[in-house]
Design an enzyme around this catalytic site. Structure first.
Site, PDB file in Angstrom:
ATOM      1  CD  GLN A 169      -2.584   6.703  -4.728  1.00 30.02           C
ATOM      2  OE1 GLN A 169      -2.420   7.852  -4.291  1.00 30.02           O
ATOM      3  NE2 GLN A 169      -1.365   5.959  -3.906  1.00 30.02           N
ATOM      4  NE  ARG A 216      -2.904   3.300   0.052  1.00 32.00           N
ATOM      5  CZ  ARG A 216      -3.337   4.066   0.975  1.00 32.00           C
ATOM      6  NH1 ARG A 216      -4.565   3.788   1.410  1.00 32.00           N
ATOM      7  NH2 ARG A 216      -2.758   5.073   1.352  1.00 32.00           N
TER       8      ARG A 216
END
Length: 410
Positions: free
Chosen positions: A98, A283
């Site tokens: 992420q 993400r």
């Protein structure tokens, strides 16, 4: 000053032992315990414990008296919100890969999604709030992570060490342009590959990593990480993306700062983490959760090179400070060897949380009030409180982390 009761987040990647051991509870826990939250996050705020056993949410306490709890400057700068969240992070398995947005990106993205009417708790929501989310993680045990893009020339050497028929053209792409633009091109290519192409390339790469580990190659540690990720996410483009990142092993007391845009992945270990009080995450993969590739590419910073590791700057005989450019927080660490009971004064510098991670401590106020702070416990110090003194008791080695807001000037 008040003791805090803090929430445990039971994510699947968590440990059944690390947080219970820290708090002196039986192990193993019935379920994985991934994070211990200390702060006034709306999702799971801490509760202050009164002398009569009564509890009050720290979020409610701050809402009722923002100036007294946060200080005038901090309350004004952060809209009457506690700007940081302190955590114990206990990773038994890898988290998702992420990155987090800058303040400007978060404000723009939040406004855009509000205008589109996307519910703030929707699975496809990228920006539930309009604030940045820088973070710093400081190891309590050996802590493993991927963070920041490795020097491209070094990555080319890695890719050649695990060369396969399908990987060669991608190695050539980066070798022809070993800079942030080349990294962006390769990263974008990999995370947008059709699933059919991934299903051909990934097994090749994983087999090559097995051979490299068996041959005790130069990049054996990196290859073991790729194999671990490939085992749990066998069809995920994030496994390829992990080949581009720095592989780090932090020792206790070492820390890394993750500013806006830094692509990262925590792999294993226990750490203290301090971050801005935000939920904004983009993400990249290695998760069943929402991945918004175009938005991710807007946020990720492709600057490359070794990831700086901090040891903490000495701020006295027993104190080290981890400096960052994040205005939301600052983290410091205090340590006493066994048998040392010297007092350290903790000044009144806005809102603070003190967390004991080793030994037992006494927190002493000028009016004679004192709080016993045992391993795994934390205490809230409002801005309106005067300075306190901290010292060990019990004779054991002791360690304390101090979370404060950063510079609050407008």
């Amino acid at each position: 000053m008040e003791l805090l009761r803090n929430a445990v987040r039971p994510y699947a990647w968590g440990s059944r032992t690390a947080i219970p051991q820290l708090q002196g509870r039986p192990v193993p826990a019935p379920h994985p315990e991934a994070e211990l939250w200390m702060g006034a996050h709306p999702g799971d705020p801490s509760h202050v414990l009164g002398p009569d056993g009564a509890e009050l949410s720290l979020l409610e306490l701050v809402d009722a008296d923002p100036v007294g709890q946060l200080g005038e400057d901090c309350a004004r700068r952060w809209g009457n919100r506690l700007p940081f969240l302190l955590k114990i992070l206990a990773a038994e398995e890898p988290l998702s890969m992420q990155a987090h947005p800058s303040a400007a990106q978060a404000a723009e993205g939040h406004a855009r999604e509000e205008k589109l009417g996307i519910p703030r708790d929707a699975a496809n929501r990228n920006y539930p709030d309009p604030t940045a989310k820088p973070e710093l993680v400081c190891a309590l045990t050996e802590f493993h992570a991927l963070a920041g893009f490795r020097d491209p020339n070094r990555t080319v050497k890695l890719l050649k060490a695990i060369e396969t028929p399908g990987l060669g053209k991608y190695t050539g792409l980066l070798e022809a342009q070993p800079d942030p633009a080349g990294l962006r091109a390769l990263f974008t290519t990999w995370i947008t590959l059709p699933q059919s192409a991934l299903d051909e390339l990934l097994p090749e790469v994983l087999d090559a990593c097995v051979r490299h580990v068996q041959d005790h190659g130069e990049f054996a540690t990196e290859c073991r990480t790729i194999l671990e990720l490939g085992e749990t996410h066998p069809r995920d483009a994030g496994v390829l993306a992990a080949l581009l990142l720095n592989r780090l092993t932090l020792r206790a007391g070492e820390a890394i700062y993750l500013p806006a845009g830094n692509l990262h992945l925590y792999l294993h270990g226990t750490a203290v983490e301090i971050l801005a009080n935000s939920d904004n995450i983009l993400r990249c993969g290695l998760t069943p959760k929402h991945v918004d590739v175009p938005e991710l590419l807007r946020v990720v910073d492709f600057a490359c090179g070794e990831m700086p590791v901090q040891h903490g700057e000495c701020a006295g005989q027993r104190m080290a400070v981890y400096h960052t450019d994040a205005p939301e927080f600052e983290l410091s660490r205090m340590e006493w060897p066994a048998g040392d009971d010297a007092e350290i004064e903790v000044d009144s510098a806005g809102p603070q949380i003190l967390l004991c991670t080793e030994g037992d401590l006494l927190v002493l106020a000028s009016d004679g009030e004192q709080v016993e702070l045992r391993r795994g416990q934390s205490v809230w110090l409002p801005a309106a409180d005067p300075a306190v003194r901290v010292r060990p008791w019990g004779g054991e080695r002791s360690q304390l982390f101090r979370a404060t807001a950063g510079a609050c000037e407008l």
